[in-house]
Design a protein around this motif. Structure first.
Motif, mmCIF file in Angstrom:
data_model
loop_
_atom_site.group_PDB
_atom_site.id
_atom_site.type_symbol
_atom_site.label_atom_id
_atom_site.label_comp_id
_atom_site.label_asym_id
_atom_site.label_seq_id
_atom_site.Cartn_x
_atom_site.Cartn_y
_atom_site.Cartn_z
ATOM 1 N N SER A 90 0.852 -1.186 0.000
ATOM 2 C CA SER A 90 0.000 0.000 0.000
ATOM 3 C C SER A 90 0.890 1.239 0.000
ATOM 4 C CB SER A 90 -0.915 0.005 1.231
ATOM 5 O OG SER A 90 -1.822 1.089 1.157
ATOM 6 N N ASN A 146 -4.097 2.156 -2.683
ATOM 7 C CA ASN A 146 -3.759 3.577 -2.614
ATOM 8 C C ASN A 146 -2.818 4.000 -3.739
ATOM 9 O OD1 ASN A 146 -4.259 6.055 -1.285
ATOM 10 N ND2 ASN A 146 -2.269 5.975 -0.281
ATOM 11 N N ASP A 194 2.406 10.193 0.978
ATOM 12 C CA ASP A 194 3.530 10.905 0.369
ATOM 13 C C ASP A 194 4.039 10.185 -0.877
ATOM 14 O OD1 ASP A 194 3.406 12.879 2.268
ATOM 15 O OD2 ASP A 194 5.096 12.131 3.462
ATOM 16 N N GLU A 195 4.125 8.867 -0.815
ATOM 17 C CA GLU A 195 4.573 8.100 -1.982
ATOM 18 C C GLU A 195 3.595 8.254 -3.141
ATOM 19 O OE1 GLU A 195 6.909 4.317 0.095
ATOM 20 O OE2 GLU A 195 4.725 4.300 -0.089
ATOM 21 N N THR A 249 2.009 4.944 0.785
ATOM 22 C CA THR A 249 1.745 5.992 1.765
ATOM 23 C C THR A 249 1.214 7.219 1.016
ATOM 24 O OG1 THR A 249 3.931 7.009 1.625
ATOM 25 C CG2 THR A 249 3.674 5.143 3.163
#
Length: 344
Positions: free
Chosen positions: A18, A84, A22-23, A20
Motif C-alpha cells: 500500500s 492507494n 507521500d509516496e 503511503t
C-alpha cells in the motif's frame, strides 16, 4: 483490506503493498510530467515512463517491492494486490453509447496509464494490444457500453463468469493488470478470484484426467468477435481445460464439453469455483495483477442501490505477456522491446 471469502482455504488474494500518502503524491507528480498521450503517442509515453524510472523518480519502496514480486511462485500467489495507487482525479463519466470515443475527448491526464506501464516495466510484463479490442489500444477500459452491456466482456453490466482472459485466443496474455478508477460502495459489484491449484485439489485426480483431454470448446471472447467485422477469426480450436501444471483454459458458462463425463467435470469445476472464491470490492486506487495462467477471475453483481453509478463504474486494464517474441507471427504491429498489436 477488504476481502470476503467463502472457503476454508487461505484467501486467494490479500494486500501485498500500500502506498503511503507521500509516496502516492510523489508518484502522481512524476507521472504528470510525461507530456505524451498514451492513446496517440504510445511509444513516446512509454519512453517517458522509462525515463522516470531511470531518473529515480518512482518511489523506491515500490520499485523494491516489484523486484521481489517478480520472483514469487505464481501457482501459490497468482494475484498481486496493491492499494492507494495514484490515479486521475475528477474525470467526467463517459458516454454510455461510445465510452472509448468519449474517453479520448474527456480524459486529459494519464496518471493511471502511467502507473500501469510503470508496473509492467518493473515486472518484466510488456503490455500488448489487440486489433479487435478498442482498435488496438494497449490501455483498455473496463467500462459499460450500451451495445455490449449484456455481453461477457469488459463492457458488460452483468456478472462475468470465472475465466482466464482471452481463454482460447491464439495469443493468450500471461497477466491481466487492473486499476480501479471509479466505484460506488453502495453497489455490491465484486471482483472474484480463485487459485487454479486450489481448484485442481478440489476436483481430484479422476476429474483432472477428464479435463486434460482435448474434448472441450471455448468460443473467442465477445469483444474480439464483436469487432471482427470480416469474421476472419473463424472458429476457436478444441482444447483441454487443464494444461501444464495448473493452467485452466476456461470461461464459466461458455466452455462446453463434447462428452458426458466432460460435462459432469465442467459442472464440478463451476461448483469448485464458487466454493473456493475470494471477493473484493475494487475501490479507486486499488490495483490487482492476475496471473492469467495460474488463477481465474470474474465479477459478481449483487445488490445495486444506484443503477447510474453501476453504469459509470470504471477501471483501466492492460493485458501483458512475458515474452512478446514468441507471439511474433500473430502481430499486426511490432516494435521489439516497445509494444505489439495482435492481428485479431
Amino acid at each position: 483490506m477488504t476481502t470476503t471469502t467463502t472457503t476454508s482455504f487461505k484467501p486467494a488474494i490479500q494486500t501485498d503493498f500500500s502506498f503511503t500518502p507521500d509516496e502516492k503524491q510523489q508518484f502522481k507528480e512524476a507521472l504528470s510530467s510525461i507530456p505524451a498521450n498514451p492513446y496517440t503517442q504510445y511509444p513516446a509515453f512509454l519512453k517517458g515512463v522509462r525515463q522516470l524510472l531511470a531518473e529515480g523518480r518512482i518511489p523506491q519502496r515500490f520499485v523494491d517491492m516489484c523486484k521481489a514480486a517478480r520472483g514469487r511462485d505464481l501457482i501459490a500467489h497468482p494475484f498481486h494486490f496493491v492499494t492507494n495507487c495514484p490515479i486521475d482525479e475528477g474525470v467526467p463519466p463517459f458516454d454510455f453509447e461510445q465510452p472509448v470515443k468519449s474517453k479520448y475527448e474527456l480524459k486529459k491526464t494519464f496518471i493511471a496509464e502511467g502507473f500501469l506501464l510503470t508496473y509492467a516495466d518493473l515486472m518484466g510484463q510488456p503490455a500488448i494490444g489487440y486489433k479487435n479490442v478498442n482498435a488496438g489500444d494497449i490501455l483498455q477500459d473496463i467500462y459499460p457500453m450500451k451495445e455490449l452491456y449484456k455481453s461477457q466482456s469488459q463492457k458488460t453490466l452483468l456478472p462475468i463468469g470465472f475465466h482466464k482472459d482471452l481463454a482460447n485466443h491464439f495469443v493468450r496474455p500471461d497477466f491481466v493488470n487492473i486499476l480501479g478508477m471509479r466505484s460506488f460502495e453502495g453497489n455490491e459489484i465484486l471482483t472474484t478470484f480463485v487459485r487454479n491449484r486450489d481448484l485442481i485439489d478440489f476436483l481430484g485426480p479422476d476429474l483432472e484426467r477428464v479435463l486434460r483431454e482435448p474434448n472441450f470448446y471455448t468460443p473467442y471472447d465477445d469483444l474480439s468477435t464483436h469487432s471482427d467485422k470480416d469474421a476472419k477469426l473463424g472458429r476457436a480450436a478444441n482444447h483441454p481445460v487443464i494444461q501444464g501444471e495448473a493452467d485452466f483454459v476456461y470461461f464459466e458458462n461458455r466452455t462446453v464439453a463434447y462428452s458426458d463425463e466432460g460435462a459432469r467435470a465442467v459442472e464440478k469445476v463451476n461448483e469448485g469455483l464458487h466454493s473456493l472464491k475470494s471477493r473484493i470490492l475494487m475501490r479507486p486506487g486499488d490495483f490487482v495483477s492476475c496471473s492469467n495462467n495460474t488463477g481465474l477471475h470474474g465479477k459478481d453483481v449483487e445488490t445495486i442501490k444506484d443503477p447510474y453509478q453501476q453504469k459509470i463504474r470504471w477501471s483501466i486494464k492492460t493485458v501483458n505477456v512475458l515474452d512478446m517474441e514468441k507471439h511474433r507471427q500473430h502481430f499486426k504491429e511490432y516494435v521489439p522491446g516497445e509494444y505489439a498489436i495482435v492481428n485479431g
